[in-house]
Design an enzyme around this catalytic site. Structure first.
Site: not given
Length: 187
Positions: A18, A40, A48
Site C-alpha cells: 500500500y 477512509e 488502517w
C-alpha cells in the site's frame, strides 16, 4: 532495504505494498478515488491495518466499487452485509457507502468528474509538506476542513476533516511522506 515512512508496519505485506504502490501517488481515476474515499470512511475509529486486511472483502461486497452499482444497492443488500465476516460490519458505515456513491454520482454530474472536483481544491498540483516525522504531521488542516465541509454539503457521510486529510494524503493531493522516505515527491 528502501527507506519508507516510519508508520509502515513492516510485518504486514499489505502495508508495504500500500505504501510503496498507492499511498501518496497522485490518483485521477474516479472509481479508484471512490474506493479510497470509502476505505477512509471505514477507518473512523479503527486502525488502517484493519481496513487494509478487509479490503478484498469490501471490494467483493461493494461490486468492485462500481459507483453506479453501489448507489443502487438496496437496504436489504446492505443489511445482509452485516453478516459478512470479511468486512467491517458497521451498519452506519455500510449505509454511508451507498450514500457516498449517490453523492459521488451527483458530483460527477455537476463537475464532469470527481477528479476535476477534488483536484480543484489544490489547483491541480500536489502539495508537498515538510514531514520530518509523521507524528508531527497534523491530524487535520484548513484544507481538509474546507473539503470536509463541502463534501458534507454535497451529501457525503463519514467525511470529517481527519478522514478527509487521510484521503488527500492517500490520493496524492498532499505528499506527507516523511522527508527521508524514498517515495517523497513521487520517487
Amino acid at each position: 532495504m528502501p527507506k519508507r515512512c516510519s508508520w509502515v508496519k513492516m510485518t504486514n505485506p499489505l502495508y508495504i505494498v500500500y505504501h510503496d504502490q498507492e499511498w501518496g501517488q497522485p490518483l485521477h481515476d474516479d472509481q479508484a478515488l471512490f474506493e479510497l474515499l470509502c476505505m477512509e470512511t471505514y477507518q473512523a475509529g479503527l486502525s488502517w491495518e484493519t481496513v487494509l486486511n478487509k479490503r478484498q472483502g469490501f471490494q467483493e461486497a461493494f461490486h468492485g466499487y462500481q459507483i453506479q452499482s453501489v448507489a443502487e444497492m438496496t437496504d436489504g443488500e446492505l443489511e445482509a452485509l452485516l453478516e459478512n465476516p470479511a468486512i467491517i460490519r458497521n451498519r452506519a458505515k455500510l449505509f454511508a457507502t451507498r450514500a457516498n456513491a449517490q453523492a459521488f454520482l451527483q458530483v460527477q454530474k455537476t463537475y464532469g468528474s470527481f477528479d476535476t472536483y477534488l483536484w480543484s481544491f489544490v489547483e491541480g498540483k500536489t502539495i508537498v509538506n515538510d514531514v520530518p516525522d509523521y507524528r508531527q504531521a497534523p491530524a487535520k488542516t484548513a484544507l481538509s476542513e474546507k473539503l470536509a465541509k463541502d463534501l458534507k454539503k454535497q451529501g457525503f457521510k463519514f467525511t470529517g476533516p481527519v478522514a478527509v486529510l487521510s484521503f488527500l494524503q492517500a490520493a496524492g493531493l498532499i505528499d506527507d511522506h516523511e522527508n527521508d522516505c524514498e517515495w517523497k515527491n513521487g520517487n
